[in-house]
Design an enzyme around this catalytic site. Structure first.
Site, PDB file in Angstrom:
ATOM      1  N   GLY A   1       2.728  -1.171   4.363  1.00  7.41           N
ATOM      2  CA  GLY A   1       2.792   0.252   4.022  1.00  7.41           C
ATOM      3  C   GLY A   1       4.225   0.678   3.770  1.00  7.41           C
ATOM      4  O   GLY A   1       4.765   0.493   2.682  1.00  7.41           O
ATOM      5  N   GLY A   2       4.872   1.222   4.804  1.00  5.65           N
ATOM      6  CA  GLY A   2       6.214   1.806   4.660  1.00  5.65           C
ATOM      7  C   GLY A   2       7.216   0.923   3.931  1.00  5.65           C
ATOM      8  O   GLY A   2       7.924   1.395   3.033  1.00  5.65           O
TER       9      GLY A   2
ATOM     10  N   SER B   1       3.524  -2.227  10.452  1.00  2.00           N
ATOM     11  CA  SER B   1       4.973  -2.224  10.683  1.00  2.00           C
ATOM     12  C   SER B   1       5.630  -3.566  10.353  1.00  2.00           C
ATOM     13  O   SER B   1       6.517  -4.032  11.075  1.00  2.00           O
ATOM     14  CB  SER B   1       5.278  -1.792  12.119  1.00  2.00           C
ATOM     15  OG  SER B   1       4.771  -0.494  12.354  1.00  2.00           O
TER      16      SER B   1
ATOM     17  N   HIS C   1      -9.663   1.032   4.813  1.00  2.00           N
ATOM     18  CA  HIS C   1      -8.389   1.209   5.528  1.00  2.00           C
ATOM     19  C   HIS C   1      -8.623   2.175   6.689  1.00  2.00           C
ATOM     20  O   HIS C   1      -9.396   3.115   6.588  1.00  2.00           O
ATOM     21  CB  HIS C   1      -7.333   1.768   4.563  1.00  2.00           C
ATOM     22  CG  HIS C   1      -5.953   1.762   5.152  1.00  2.00           C
ATOM     23  ND1 HIS C   1      -5.533   2.705   6.062  1.00  2.00           N
ATOM     24  CD2 HIS C   1      -4.913   0.906   4.980  1.00  2.00           C
ATOM     25  CE1 HIS C   1      -4.283   2.428   6.411  1.00  2.00           C
ATOM     26  NE2 HIS C   1      -3.889   1.341   5.770  1.00  2.00           N
TER      27      HIS C   1
ATOM     28  N   GLU D   1      -7.036   4.571   7.819  1.00  2.00           N
ATOM     29  CA  GLU D   1      -6.815   5.998   7.532  1.00  2.00           C
ATOM     30  C   GLU D   1      -8.037   6.604   6.852  1.00  2.00           C
ATOM     31  O   GLU D   1      -8.360   7.772   7.039  1.00  2.00           O
ATOM     32  CB  GLU D   1      -5.537   6.169   6.694  1.00  2.00           C
ATOM     33  CG  GLU D   1      -4.297   5.897   7.549  1.00  2.00           C
ATOM     34  CD  GLU D   1      -3.081   5.427   6.796  1.00  2.00           C
ATOM     35  OE1 GLU D   1      -3.034   5.556   5.557  1.00  2.00           O
ATOM     36  OE2 GLU D   1      -2.153   4.907   7.464  1.00  2.00           O
TER      37      GLU D   1
ATOM     38  N   ASN E   1       0.860  -1.188   0.000  1.00  2.00           N
ATOM     39  CA  ASN E   1       0.000   0.000   0.000  1.00  2.00           C
ATOM     40  C   ASN E   1       0.894   1.234   0.000  1.00  2.00           C
ATOM     41  O   ASN E   1       1.485   1.574   1.027  1.00  2.00           O
ATOM     42  CB  ASN E   1      -0.892  -0.033   1.256  1.00  2.00           C
ATOM     43  CG  ASN E   1      -1.715   1.233   1.394  1.00  2.00           C
ATOM     44  OD1 ASN E   1      -1.839   2.028   0.456  1.00  2.00           O
ATOM     45  ND2 ASN E   1      -2.285   1.435   2.574  1.00  2.00           N
ATOM     46  N   TRP E   2       0.978   1.886  -1.158  1.00  2.00           N
ATOM     47  CA  TRP E   2       1.899   3.026  -1.281  1.00  2.00           C
ATOM     48  C   TRP E   2       1.320   4.307  -0.680  1.00  2.00           C
ATOM     49  O   TRP E   2       1.988   5.319  -0.634  1.00  2.00           O
ATOM     50  CB  TRP E   2       2.268   3.240  -2.758  1.00  2.00           C
ATOM     51  CG  TRP E   2       2.996   2.078  -3.373  1.00  2.00           C
ATOM     52  CD1 TRP E   2       3.437   0.936  -2.735  1.00  2.00           C
ATOM     53  CD2 TRP E   2       3.382   1.930  -4.750  1.00  2.00           C
ATOM     54  NE1 TRP E   2       4.055   0.096  -3.638  1.00  2.00           N
ATOM     55  CE2 TRP E   2       4.039   0.678  -4.874  1.00  2.00           C
ATOM     56  CE3 TRP E   2       3.241   2.721  -5.891  1.00  2.00           C
ATOM     57  CZ2 TRP E   2       4.547   0.220  -6.090  1.00  2.00           C
ATOM     58  CZ3 TRP E   2       3.747   2.272  -7.109  1.00  2.00           C
ATOM     59  CH2 TRP E   2       4.386   1.032  -7.202  1.00  2.00           C
ATOM     60  N   LYS E   3       0.076   4.251  -0.261  1.00  2.00           N
ATOM     61  CA  LYS E   3      -0.598   5.425   0.332  1.00  2.00           C
ATOM     62  C   LYS E   3      -0.394   6.654  -0.568  1.00  2.00           C
ATOM     63  O   LYS E   3      -0.354   6.515  -1.773  1.00  2.00           O
ATOM     64  CB  LYS E   3      -0.085   5.661   1.751  1.00  2.00           C
ATOM     65  CG  LYS E   3      -0.125   4.410   2.622  1.00  2.00           C
ATOM     66  CD  LYS E   3       0.031   4.728   4.073  1.00  2.00           C
ATOM     67  CE  LYS E   3       0.163   3.432   4.855  1.00  2.00           C
ATOM     68  NZ  LYS E   3       0.026   3.617   6.279  1.00  2.00           N
TER      69      LYS E   3
ATOM     70  N   GLY F   1       2.413   2.139  10.784  1.00  2.00           N
ATOM     71  CA  GLY F   1       3.357   3.244  10.604  1.00  2.00           C
ATOM     72  C   GLY F   1       4.095   3.645  11.868  1.00  2.00           C
ATOM     73  O   GLY F   1       4.718   4.708  11.914  1.00  2.00           O
TER      74      GLY F   1
ATOM     75  N   GLU G   1      -5.449  -5.049  10.808  1.00  2.00           N
ATOM     76  CA  GLU G   1      -4.465  -3.981  10.954  1.00  2.00           C
ATOM     77  C   GLU G   1      -4.755  -3.176  12.223  1.00  2.00           C
ATOM     78  O   GLU G   1      -5.516  -2.201  12.186  1.00  2.00           O
ATOM     79  CB  GLU G   1      -4.530  -3.039   9.756  1.00  2.00           C
ATOM     80  CG  GLU G   1      -4.188  -3.675   8.437  1.00  2.00           C
ATOM     81  CD  GLU G   1      -3.598  -2.651   7.492  1.00  2.00           C
ATOM     82  OE1 GLU G   1      -2.465  -2.860   7.063  1.00  2.00           O
ATOM     83  OE2 GLU G   1      -4.246  -1.625   7.218  1.00  2.00           O
TER      84      GLU G   1
HETATM   85  C1  PEP Z   1      -0.856   0.144   6.186  1.00  2.52           C
HETATM   86  O1  PEP Z   1      -0.963   1.337   6.037  1.00  2.52           O
HETATM   87  O2  PEP Z   1      -1.728  -0.609   5.741  1.00  2.52           O
HETATM   88  C2  PEP Z   1       0.322  -0.357   6.894  1.00  2.52           C
HETATM   89  C3  PEP Z   1       0.292  -1.584   7.337  1.00  2.52           C
HETATM   90  O3  PEP Z   1       1.370   0.506   7.069  1.00  2.52           O
HETATM   91  P1  PEP Z   1       2.820   0.157   7.727  1.00  2.52           P
HETATM   92  O4  PEP Z   1       3.296  -1.123   7.109  1.00  2.52           O
HETATM   93  O5  PEP Z   1       3.681   1.315   7.351  1.00  2.52           O
HETATM   94  O6  PEP Z   1       2.612   0.027   9.193  1.00  2.52           O
END
Ligand code: PEP
Length: 261
Positions: A234-235, A213, A99, A101, A9-11, A177, A171
């Site tokens: 994500g990251g 994470s 999600h 967010e 997920n590149w957000k 994050g 999640e």
């Molecule tokens: C996400 O936004 O779905 C996510 C899991 O982010 P991260 O891996 O950065 O915690």
């Protein structure tokens, strides 16, 4: 264990030039050493989808394309939004739904999540339903009930024939994050709860992913001890090396588990 699935997920990161570079790098790494057992999906921002689709096609890549969100309506006066039909025309076969967010910052409530999920799967695309508790629900011991309620509300109205298109991503918001992944035993507990609820809701075959994470370093332990079918990342999905390291960890674990059977 189901065949693993890793979704990046590149957000709201990477313009279309940067997205093209990252897609090329991932494609080359996976061409040099194909992932034998793991399905791979990337979810770029809307404006990058066309360019990323072109690279994946040119590279004859097996990586599939996801959108990070979609509007549940067919068309019309929804300024700033994108429809499922528009995504389908771009070759998008996966959509992230609900999600945290979007739920937290863009007022996506359970009703909109359910409508969006239904729109995605009715079109024949795969939906990744995101669920997870915040820190206070975790501290209060309410996490399982919060997540079960999110799941039930999203899945209750789904037609039976669409249920095979649902994947669930657990999640916990406090792990997204933050660099503070949930512990494998916490993930295992929630994966067990989710699988039980999914079975009761007629979605017993759904893959259960973990997100929060995840890195190349912790992926193997979470997959094996957490009992999940893969990851929403994500990251660590923003760099080809760290993203592919997670894919390799899934591949190796799956092969190891298959050999032991
Ligand atoms: C996400 O936004 O779905 C996510 C899991 O982010 P991260 O891996 O950065 O915690």
């Amino acid at each position: 264990m189901n065949r693993p699935l890793v979704i990046g997920n590149w957000k709201m990161n990477l313009d279309f030039v940067e997205a093209v570079h990252l897609t090329q790098q991932i494609s080359v790494l996976l061409k040099n050493q194909p992932s034998a057992h793991t399905d791979v999906v990337v979810a770029p921002p809307f404006v990058d989808l066309r360019s990323v689709a072109s690279v994946l096609e040119a590279e004859r890549s097996n990586v599939a394309l996801a959108a990070q969100h979609v509007n549940p309506h067919e068309a019309g006066a929804h300024t700033g939004e994108v429809s499922q039909a528009m995504l389908a025309r771009l070759g998008v076969t996966w959509v992230l739904v609900g999600h945290s967010e979007r739920r937290t910052h863009y007022a996506m409530d359970d009703a909109v999540v359910a409508a969006t999920l239904s729109t995605v799967v009715r079109s024949g695309a795969n939906a990744v339903l995101c669920v997870g508790e915040d820190e206070s629900a975790r501290d209060d011991g309410e996490y399982a009930s919060v997540v079960s309620a999110q799941l039930a509300s999203a899945l209750a109205g789904l037609e039976e024939k669409s249920r095979a298109l649902v994947t669930v991503a657990y999640e916990p918001i406090w792990a997204i994050g933050t660099g503070r992944s949930a512990a494998p035993e916490q993930i295992h507990e929630m994966a067990t709860v989710l699988r039980r609820e999914l079975t009761a809701l007629g979605c017993g075959e759904a893959r259960v992913l973990y997100g929060g994470s995840v890195t190349g370093e912790n992926a193997a332990a979470i997959l094996v001890e957490g009992g999940v079918d893969g990851f929403l990342v994500g990251g660590a999905s923003l760099k080809s090396d760290s993203f592919v390291a997670i894919i390799r960890a899934c591949d190796d674990c799956y092969a190891g588990l298959a050999n032991r059977r």
